[in-house]
Design a protein around this motif. Structure first.
Motif, PDB file in Angstrom:
ATOM      1  N   THR A 144      30.379   3.214 -87.844  1.00  0.00           N
ATOM      2  CA  THR A 144      30.670   2.930 -86.437  1.00  0.00           C
ATOM      3  C   THR A 144      32.130   2.508 -86.247  1.00  0.00           C
ATOM      4  OG1 THR A 144      29.810   0.671 -86.705  1.00  0.00           O
ATOM      5  CG2 THR A 144      28.292   2.339 -85.850  1.00  0.00           C
ATOM      6  N   ALA A 145      32.709   1.828 -87.241  1.00  0.00           N
ATOM      7  CA  ALA A 145      34.121   1.459 -87.147  1.00  0.00           C
ATOM      8  C   ALA A 145      35.007   2.701 -87.131  1.00  0.00           C
ATOM      9  CB  ALA A 145      34.505   0.547 -88.310  1.00  0.00           C
ATOM     10  N   LEU A 146      34.684   3.688 -87.958  1.00  0.00           N
ATOM     11  CA  LEU A 146      35.438   4.941 -87.942  1.00  0.00           C
ATOM     12  C   LEU A 146      35.312   5.637 -86.593  1.00  0.00           C
ATOM     13  CD1 LEU A 146      34.911   6.759 -91.379  1.00  0.00           C
ATOM     14  CD2 LEU A 146      37.078   6.073 -90.334  1.00  0.00           C
ATOM     15  N   ILE A 147      34.109   5.648 -86.051  1.00  0.00           N
ATOM     16  CA  ILE A 147      33.886   6.282 -84.751  1.00  0.00           C
ATOM     17  C   ILE A 147      34.730   5.608 -83.675  1.00  0.00           C
ATOM     18  CG2 ILE A 147      32.165   6.644 -82.930  1.00  0.00           C
ATOM     19  CD1 ILE A 147      30.079   7.000 -85.192  1.00  0.00           C
ATOM     20  N   GLY A 148      34.710   4.280 -83.636  1.00  0.00           N
ATOM     21  CA  GLY A 148      35.487   3.560 -82.640  1.00  0.00           C
ATOM     22  C   GLY A 148      36.978   3.762 -82.803  1.00  0.00           C
ATOM     23  N   PHE A 149      37.466   3.803 -84.049  1.00  0.00           N
ATOM     24  CA  PHE A 149      38.888   3.990 -84.303  1.00  0.00           C
ATOM     25  C   PHE A 149      39.352   5.348 -83.782  1.00  0.00           C
ATOM     26  CE2 PHE A 149      42.800   4.416 -86.700  1.00  0.00           C
ATOM     27  CZ  PHE A 149      43.267   3.115 -86.762  1.00  0.00           C
ATOM     28  N   GLY A 150      38.562   6.378 -84.014  1.00  0.00           N
ATOM     29  CA  GLY A 150      38.923   7.703 -83.528  1.00  0.00           C
ATOM     30  C   GLY A 150      38.815   7.828 -82.024  1.00  0.00           C
ATOM     31  N   GLN A 151      37.793   7.193 -81.438  1.00  0.00           N
ATOM     32  CA  GLN A 151      37.591   7.293 -79.995  1.00  0.00           C
ATOM     33  C   GLN A 151      38.786   6.753 -79.209  1.00  0.00           C
ATOM     34  OE1 GLN A 151      33.900   5.166 -79.502  1.00  0.00           O
ATOM     35  NE2 GLN A 151      32.678   7.038 -79.410  1.00  0.00           N
ATOM     36  N   ALA A 152      39.395   5.671 -79.675  1.00  0.00           N
ATOM     37  CA  ALA A 152      40.514   5.075 -78.942  1.00  0.00           C
ATOM     38  C   ALA A 152      41.700   6.029 -78.865  1.00  0.00           C
ATOM     39  CB  ALA A 152      40.937   3.765 -79.609  1.00  0.00           C
TER      40      ALA A 152
ATOM     41  N   GLN B 187      16.541   0.247 -80.927  1.00  0.00           N
ATOM     42  CA  GLN B 187      15.509  -0.599 -80.329  1.00  0.00           C
ATOM     43  C   GLN B 187      14.106  -0.014 -80.486  1.00  0.00           C
ATOM     44  OE1 GLN B 187      16.552  -2.483 -76.442  1.00  0.00           O
ATOM     45  NE2 GLN B 187      18.545  -1.505 -76.689  1.00  0.00           N
ATOM     46  N   SER B 188      13.942   1.248 -80.140  1.00  0.00           N
ATOM     47  CA  SER B 188      12.608   1.851 -80.186  1.00  0.00           C
ATOM     48  C   SER B 188      12.258   2.395 -81.574  1.00  0.00           C
ATOM     49  CB  SER B 188      12.516   2.989 -79.157  1.00  0.00           C
ATOM     50  OG  SER B 188      12.747   2.510 -77.861  1.00  0.00           O
ATOM     51  N   GLY B 189      13.255   2.914 -82.284  1.00  0.00           N
ATOM     52  CA  GLY B 189      12.980   3.497 -83.596  1.00  0.00           C
ATOM     53  C   GLY B 189      12.972   2.492 -84.723  1.00  0.00           C
ATOM     54  N   LEU B 190      13.913   1.537 -84.684  1.00  0.00           N
ATOM     55  CA  LEU B 190      14.033   0.562 -85.771  1.00  0.00           C
ATOM     56  C   LEU B 190      13.536  -0.830 -85.393  1.00  0.00           C
ATOM     57  CD1 LEU B 190      17.544   1.645 -87.114  1.00  0.00           C
ATOM     58  CD2 LEU B 190      15.337   1.975 -88.240  1.00  0.00           C
ATOM     59  N   GLY B 191      13.168  -1.018 -84.129  1.00  0.00           N
ATOM     60  CA  GLY B 191      12.557  -2.273 -83.717  1.00  0.00           C
ATOM     61  C   GLY B 191      13.504  -3.437 -83.534  1.00  0.00           C
ATOM     62  N   LEU B 192      14.797  -3.178 -83.323  1.00  0.00           N
ATOM     63  CA  LEU B 192      15.739  -4.263 -83.087  1.00  0.00           C
ATOM     64  C   LEU B 192      15.611  -4.765 -81.649  1.00  0.00           C
ATOM     65  CD1 LEU B 192      19.004  -2.928 -84.808  1.00  0.00           C
ATOM     66  CD2 LEU B 192      17.157  -4.278 -85.808  1.00  0.00           C
ATOM     67  N   SER B 193      15.954  -6.023 -81.448  1.00  0.00           N
ATOM     68  CA  SER B 193      15.948  -6.582 -80.091  1.00  0.00           C
ATOM     69  C   SER B 193      17.183  -6.097 -79.337  1.00  0.00           C
ATOM     70  CB  SER B 193      15.959  -8.113 -80.157  1.00  0.00           C
ATOM     71  OG  SER B 193      17.187  -8.571 -80.703  1.00  0.00           O
ATOM     72  N   ALA B 194      17.213  -6.366 -78.015  1.00  0.00           N
ATOM     73  CA  ALA B 194      18.380  -5.981 -77.213  1.00  0.00           C
ATOM     74  C   ALA B 194      19.632  -6.676 -77.730  1.00  0.00           C
ATOM     75  CB  ALA B 194      18.137  -6.339 -75.746  1.00  0.00           C
ATOM     76  N   PHE B 195      19.498  -7.937 -78.128  1.00  0.00           N
ATOM     77  CA  PHE B 195      20.638  -8.689 -78.651  1.00  0.00           C
ATOM     78  C   PHE B 195      21.135  -8.088 -79.963  1.00  0.00           C
ATOM     79  CE2 PHE B 195      22.243 -12.551 -80.981  1.00  0.00           C
ATOM     80  CZ  PHE B 195      23.385 -12.695 -80.216  1.00  0.00           C
ATOM     81  N   GLN B 196      20.214  -7.759 -80.863  1.00  0.00           N
ATOM     82  CA  GLN B 196      20.593  -7.148 -82.141  1.00  0.00           C
ATOM     83  C   GLN B 196      21.208  -5.769 -81.931  1.00  0.00           C
ATOM     84  OE1 GLN B 196      16.641  -7.478 -83.846  1.00  0.00           O
ATOM     85  NE2 GLN B 196      17.357  -8.971 -85.365  1.00  0.00           N
ATOM     86  N   SER B 197      20.633  -5.011 -81.008  1.00  0.00           N
ATOM     87  CA  SER B 197      21.162  -3.677 -80.719  1.00  0.00           C
ATOM     88  C   SER B 197      22.594  -3.765 -80.190  1.00  0.00           C
ATOM     89  CB  SER B 197      20.272  -2.974 -79.688  1.00  0.00           C
ATOM     90  OG  SER B 197      20.825  -1.744 -79.293  1.00  0.00           O
ATOM     91  N   GLY B 198      22.857  -4.726 -79.299  1.00  0.00           N
ATOM     92  CA  GLY B 198      24.213  -4.904 -78.801  1.00  0.00           C
ATOM     93  C   GLY B 198      25.182  -5.282 -79.903  1.00  0.00           C
ATOM     94  N   ASN B 199      24.755  -6.159 -80.809  1.00  0.00           N
ATOM     95  CA  ASN B 199      25.612  -6.577 -81.915  1.00  0.00           C
ATOM     96  C   ASN B 199      25.959  -5.427 -82.854  1.00  0.00           C
ATOM     97  OD1 ASN B 199      25.675  -9.189 -81.011  1.00  0.00           O
ATOM     98  ND2 ASN B 199      24.062  -9.917 -82.372  1.00  0.00           N
ATOM     99  N   ALA B 200      25.119  -4.416 -82.897  1.00  0.00           N
ATOM    100  CA  ALA B 200      25.374  -3.272 -83.779  1.00  0.00           C
ATOM    101  C   ALA B 200      26.627  -2.506 -83.369  1.00  0.00           C
ATOM    102  CB  ALA B 200      24.161  -2.337 -83.785  1.00  0.00           C
ATOM    103  N   PHE B 201      27.085  -2.707 -82.124  1.00  0.00           N
ATOM    104  CA  PHE B 201      28.267  -2.000 -81.638  1.00  0.00           C
ATOM    105  C   PHE B 201      29.542  -2.834 -81.732  1.00  0.00           C
ATOM    106  CE2 PHE B 201      24.722   0.066 -79.417  1.00  0.00           C
ATOM    107  CZ  PHE B 201      24.989   1.397 -79.706  1.00  0.00           C
ATOM    108  N   ILE B 202      29.447  -4.050 -82.272  1.00  0.00           N
ATOM    109  CA  ILE B 202      30.625  -4.912 -82.341  1.00  0.00           C
ATOM    110  C   ILE B 202      31.712  -4.294 -83.213  1.00  0.00           C
ATOM    111  CG2 ILE B 202      31.488  -7.129 -83.197  1.00  0.00           C
ATOM    112  CD1 ILE B 202      28.909  -8.414 -82.242  1.00  0.00           C
ATOM    113  N   ALA B 203      31.343  -3.784 -84.383  1.00  0.00           N
ATOM    114  CA  ALA B 203      32.340  -3.192 -85.281  1.00  0.00           C
ATOM    115  C   ALA B 203      33.030  -2.007 -84.606  1.00  0.00           C
ATOM    116  CB  ALA B 203      31.680  -2.742 -86.584  1.00  0.00           C
TER     117      ALA B 203
END
Length: 493
Positions: free
Chosen positions: A375-383, A300-316
């Motif tokens: 991010t998909a790899l990160i989520g797969f390992g976290q579970a 949001q602050s570094g790349l200028g994405l909106s809150a909605f876009q930032s949330g979508n970045a975590f979907i994968a």
């Protein structure tokens, strides 16, 4: 153990209701993050007040968990679960209607207390009513839903702020809890068996007060320290934490020797699986919440994405997490708990390296699609890690101590969630301040997280080796306990 329906089994519908209850407190950890700017504009909140809106929920949650577990053991876990959902729903309504910051802060504290009444009952009910493969599967789902809720909060919060349903703005992130609370309250008596200990035990008030003081001092100091530039009150609170923790341990040991029932039984701390689980909690959940904080801030602050876009970045990440959590039971059965934990760490660490590479090479033209592989790899390992945390931590806990054991693990988990943004956030801020270079800051924070995860891998290897050579083992379903610990299990049986 007493029952209102059937104390021996938990049906599929009951499991669904319990997991729905788990969504409530977990989502509210992250959903508020994306609403802070809107809250600031509406309520004219200062930066310190915004920080408190986030922190007071986690503090109230963490300090009340152990008491929530004890109340469930004494009064009935379904009953206390329902009381917690009711309190959480009322507090959510007050949050959504709050006319000023101070009303919102009070309601957030009540939300935290309600969450602390909910969470221990879920784990304890699963531990008491399910066995074998069903027990393992339920813990896998519990870990999966818990992780998914953290991601859902980010995505759902961004969507609600962007959609502005009914013109409620940020208030909708709290009001959306109410329909779910009502549904759970209607279904819980019909689907969840009532369980509790055969005998009520006295409330350990000294232990409760020392626990509240210790965790409250730590999280309050870390929440307000950076904002207040570490003035002397923050330092005093931070210094009080280890003193209160030592005093808590002494009080609990004395009570146990006298034949009483401590809030956090020292006998549980002698179980290898519990110690191992607490180590996982401190290292992993600290990294997890810190990761979500610094990456969301960067987007949001570094790349200028909106809150909605930032949330979508975590979907994968969330989708991969959910798929992995469904597979975790089979993987644990084939590999064992600790090897699965180590595999999860290595997968996540690979994802962190990939995310660092993506930020380093694609910064100028970054898109959400570029983040998906890492991010998909990160989520797969976290579970894998989360599912093993509960399996390992509760494997040796007697059923009569299910509430205390689950509360102990959950308390450290929630405290680690609170520590994460402060730990990785401090590293992030230190790198950011000289030149405002968000790229350098996020790369440094990801590097620090990678090293902490490496420490967790080494700890898992060492603790596994110690478990196979010492008194207890986290690998088997029926570990052998030394005579000093057997008294705890004897009382359960």
């Amino acid at each position: 153990m007493k029952s209102g329906i059937d104390a021996t089994t938990l049906g599929q519908s009951g499991l669904i209701v319990l997991l729905a209850g788990q969504l409530l407190p977990m989502i509210d950890f992250s959903i508020v993050n994306v609403a802070l700017d809107a809250m600031s504009a509406t309520l004219h909140a200062s930066p310190i007040q915004l920080e408190l809106i986030v922190a007071v929920y986690g503090i109230a949650f963490a300090v009340s968990l152990a008491m929530g577990g004890r109340l469930g053991d004494n009064l009935g876990r379904r009953r206390v679960f329902s009381y917690g959902v009711l309190l959480f729903g009322i507090a959510s309504l007050v949050c959504g209607m709050a006319p000023n910051v101070w009303t919102l802060l009070l309601a957030r504290a009540l939300q935290g207390i309600g969450a602390a009444l909910i969470v221990p009952q879920i784990l304890a009910t699963l531990h008491v009513t399910l066995h074998g493969r069903e027990h393992s599967r339920a813990l896998g789902l519990y870990g999966g839903i818990g992780g998914m809720a953290f991601i859902i909060g980010q995505v759902l919060g961004g969507f609600l702020i962007n959609a502005n349903p009914g013109g409620y703005g940020w208030r909708s992130v709290f009001l959306i809890n109410i329909p779910l609370c009502l549904a759970i309250l209607l279904l819980a008596p019909r689907t969840i068996p009532e369980t509790q200990n055969d005998r009520r035990v006295a409330i350990d008030w000294p232990g409760t007060l020392y626990l509240v003081g210790a965790i409250g001092c730590l999280l309050t100091a870390l929440a307000l320290g950076p904002l207040l530039h570490w003035r002397w009150p923050c330092l005093v609170l931070l210094a009080a934490f280890p003193l209160l923790l030592c005093r808590l341990w002494q009080v609990e040991q004395v009570l146990e020797r006298r034949g009483g029932t401590p809030l956090l039984p020292p006998a549980l701390m002698r179980l290898h699986g519990v110690r191992f689980g607490l180590t996982i909690a401190v290292l992993f959940f600290c990294c997890w919440s810190g990761f979500m904080f610094v990456v969301a801030l960067t987007l949001q602050s570094g790349l200028g994405l909106s809150a909605f876009q930032s949330g979508n970045a975590f979907i994968a990440l969330g989708v991969a997490y959910f798929i992995s959590s469904l597979l975790s039971t089979r993987v644990v059965e084939r590999l064992g708990k600790v090897p699965t934990l180590i595999a999860g760490c290595l997968i996540q660490m690979t994802g962190l390296l990939g995310l660092g590479w993506t930020f380093n090479h694609g910064w100028a033209h970054m898109s959400i699609a570029q983040l998906i592989p890492a991010t998909a790899l990160i989520g797969f390992g976290q579970a894998f890690i989360v599912s093993c945390f509960f399996r390992i931590g509760l494997a040796e806990v007697p059923k009569s101590h299910a509430g205390a054991g689950s509360a102990m693990l959950s308390t450290v988990q929630q405290a680690a969630f609170g520590l994460g943004p402060m730990v990785l956030g401090a590293i992030y801020s230190h790198a950011l301040l000289p030149a405002g270079d968000y790229q350098h800051a996020v790369l440094l924070a990801l590097g620090a997280e990678w090293l902490i995860m490496l420490a967790l891998v080494f700890s898992a290897v060492i603790l596994r080796r110690g478990g196979t050579q010492g008194h207890t083992s986290v690998q088997g379903n029926k570990p052998t306990l030394d005579p000093a610990i057997c008294t705890v299990r004897d009382k359960a049986e």
